[in-house]
Scaffold this active site. Structure first.
Site, PDB file in Angstrom:
ATOM      1  N   LYS A 196       0.805  -1.217   0.000  1.00 50.26           N
ATOM      2  CA  LYS A 196       0.000   0.000   0.000  1.00 50.26           C
ATOM      3  C   LYS A 196       0.849   1.282   0.000  1.00 50.26           C
ATOM      4  O   LYS A 196       2.053   1.242   0.236  1.00 50.26           O
ATOM      5  CB  LYS A 196      -0.950  -0.003   1.194  1.00 50.26           C
ATOM      6  CG  LYS A 196      -1.884  -1.210   1.193  1.00 50.26           C
ATOM      7  CD  LYS A 196      -2.691  -1.315  -0.099  1.00 50.26           C
ATOM      8  CE  LYS A 196      -3.754  -2.384  -0.053  1.00 50.26           C
ATOM      9  NZ  LYS A 196      -3.264  -3.754   0.061  1.00 50.26           N
TER      10      LYS A 196
HETATM   11  C1  PLP Z   1      -9.483  -3.057  -1.716  1.00 50.39           C
HETATM   12  C2  PLP Z   1      -8.863  -3.717  -0.517  1.00 50.39           C
HETATM   13  N1  PLP Z   1      -9.605  -3.938   0.580  1.00 50.39           N
HETATM   14  C3  PLP Z   1      -9.089  -4.508   1.675  1.00 50.39           C
HETATM   15  C4  PLP Z   1      -7.773  -4.888   1.719  1.00 50.39           C
HETATM   16  C5  PLP Z   1      -7.273  -5.571   2.947  1.00 50.39           C
HETATM   17  O1  PLP Z   1      -6.236  -4.878   3.538  1.00 50.39           O
HETATM   18  P1  PLP Z   1      -5.237  -5.634   4.541  1.00 50.39           P
HETATM   19  O2  PLP Z   1      -4.274  -6.391   3.714  1.00 50.39           O
HETATM   20  O3  PLP Z   1      -4.593  -4.518   5.312  1.00 50.39           O
HETATM   21  O4  PLP Z   1      -6.044  -6.513   5.410  1.00 50.39           O
HETATM   22  C6  PLP Z   1      -6.951  -4.675   0.593  1.00 50.39           C
HETATM   23  C7  PLP Z   1      -5.517  -5.012   0.531  1.00 50.39           C
HETATM   24  O5  PLP Z   1      -4.890  -5.820   0.969  1.00 50.39           O
HETATM   25  C8  PLP Z   1      -7.514  -4.079  -0.553  1.00 50.39           C
HETATM   26  O6  PLP Z   1      -6.770  -3.867  -1.647  1.00 50.39           O
END
Ligand code: PLP
Length: 413
Positions: A196
């Site tokens: 990210k």
């Molecule tokens: C659109 C979206 N939603 C949710 C997530 C979940 O984030 P995390 O990996 O921090 O749990 C991600 C990425 O990993 C994502 O790209």
């Protein structure tokens, strides 16, 4: 010109910038400070609180809660909004799987609907068509860094009395009609996972306007405690979903350079779009197979007069796209696997993007309802992504992307 996949010389031999970028002096200092203070624990120092406050302020809302990752953050936000078993939550079919699994974690039912065929973000019309008496919330995803069309989506939510949880995992710093994402709905959730725009390896933050939502969300992330209440008092059911001080120390200084990095990625994307506009289409029944990329070009598809490759446009209302990814639509008739392999061989690796969420049997077996999603099915066949790390390259690196595409597709420049 011989393709690199056939033993020719690749368009690019230099590497692309790596992700995450090198640590800044500010990050080193703050991480060292935390390590030397001995206050590493999530509940010991003040950096997590500062990070939550900084994101709340940037999202123009009063409250923030740091969390271990955005999957859990979306879950905690849904809990904070009172979404639970039996409720339906409408989500787009073109997103990361966590948008759906966070709903399942809350005991609710993901209802997977189509996206707008042009900008690939959650379609307000598809949401409207999927609302039932059990619908409790919608989850617009600010995909690839560009905000979903929140005015249209909020209008549907207001009409049906639905909560709005913004999935901001990919959109740190993005603006919709001049307003920051995260504060446009009832809660917004950012991710700090490794890929990210800001990362601590893992992590997330939830922002919200309402005091009650904040208290319940915080409690969900802190073992059911009450904000300011007793350590062994657990009036709610909750979990330990916390971020740590070391992670916050990596993230807080990043805020100082976020805007500069967004501008850099935008400059790269604009250069790609400019150069793509100069490609022309040589294929058709007479020429298919005769270009340098002939091996992968299907002669059964007629050219439609559009550019061979176009940038997927942002939804209406985008003021600032934070450019987590650059989504390209390949209009040229080319075998997808060939395109991805040939581009990688040319030194320009692209990502094939998401399969339609509704095709994942684990989700339907867990109870997800899937609406017809023709736009997502088309996107999964035609859309490819340039990754964030590549967008951090100097803007003249954009020529390599377009030159490799032209070479592989056999297009004239
Ligand atoms: C659109 C979206 N939603 C949710 C997530 C979940 O984030 P995390 O990996 O921090 O749990 C991600 C990425 O990993 C994502 O790209």
């Amino acid at each position: 010109m011989k393709l690199a996949i056939d033993g020719g010389t690749p368009v690019r031999s230099a590497s692309w910038p790596s992700w995450p970028p090198p640590l800044s002096a500010g990050q080193r200092e703050l991480v060292t400070e935390v390590l030397e203070s001995g206050l590493w624990g999530a509940t010991q120092g003040s950096l997590c609180t500062d990070l939550a406050a900084a994101f709340a302020a940037r999202s123009a809302v009063p409250h923030g809660v740091t969390v271990g990752n955005a999957t859990l953050g979306l879950f905690a936000a849904l809990r904070g909004l009172g979404v639970g078993p039996g409720d339906e939550v409408i989500i787009p079919a073109y997103t990361f799987v966590a948008s759906a699994t966070s709903v399942i974690l809350a005991g609710a039912i993901p209802v997977i609907v189509d996206v707008d065929p042009v900008d690939l973000h959650l379609s307000a019309a598809a949401v409207e068509a999927a609302v039932t008496p059990r619908t409790a919330a919608i989850m617009p995803v600010h995909l690839a860094g560009s905000p979903a069309d929140m005015d249209a989506l909020t209008a549907v939510a207001v009409r049906h009395g639905l909560a709005v949880v913004e999935d901001c995992a990919q959109s740190h710093g993005a603006l919709y009609r001049g307003r920051p994402v995260g504060g446009l709905g009832d809660a917004g959730v950012f991710s700090f996972q490794a890929s990210k725009a800001m990362t601590a390896g893992e992590g997330g933050v939830i922002v919200c306007r309402d005091e009650g939502v904040h208290a319940r969300t915080w409690s969900a992330c802190n073992l059911g405690r009450r904000l300011g209440g007793a350590w062994y008092g657990h009036p709610e059911v909750g979990w330990n979903l916390r971020l740590t001080e070391i992670q916050a120390a990596l993230l807080l200084p990043w805020l100082d350079r976020l805007e500069e990095e967004i501008a850099r990625r935008n400059a790269f994307c604009e250069a790609v779009e400019r150069e793509l506009g100069r490609l022309s289409v040589p294929w058709g029944p007479a020429s298919a197979g005769s270009g340098a990329g002939g091996a992968g070009v299907s002669s059964s598809v007629e050219p439609d007069g559009s550019l061979p490759v176009t940038v997927v446009p942002q939804p209406p209302g985008t003021t600032l796209d934070s450019r987590h990814l650059l989504m390209l639509r390949v209009n040229a008739p080319v075998d997808r696997e060939f395109l991805l392999a040939a581009m990688a061989a040319e030194g320009v690796p692209l990502d094939g993007g998401y399969p339609p969420l509704g095709t994942m049997s684990a989700l339907t077996e867990a109870g997800a309802r899937v609406e017809p999603c023709p736009a997502v099915e088309a996107a999964s066949r035609t859309v490819v992504w340039v990754r964030q790390s590549m967008l951090m390259e100097e803007a003249d690196g954009a020529s390599d992307v377009v030159e490799a595409l032209a070479k592989v597709l056999g297009a004239d420049r």
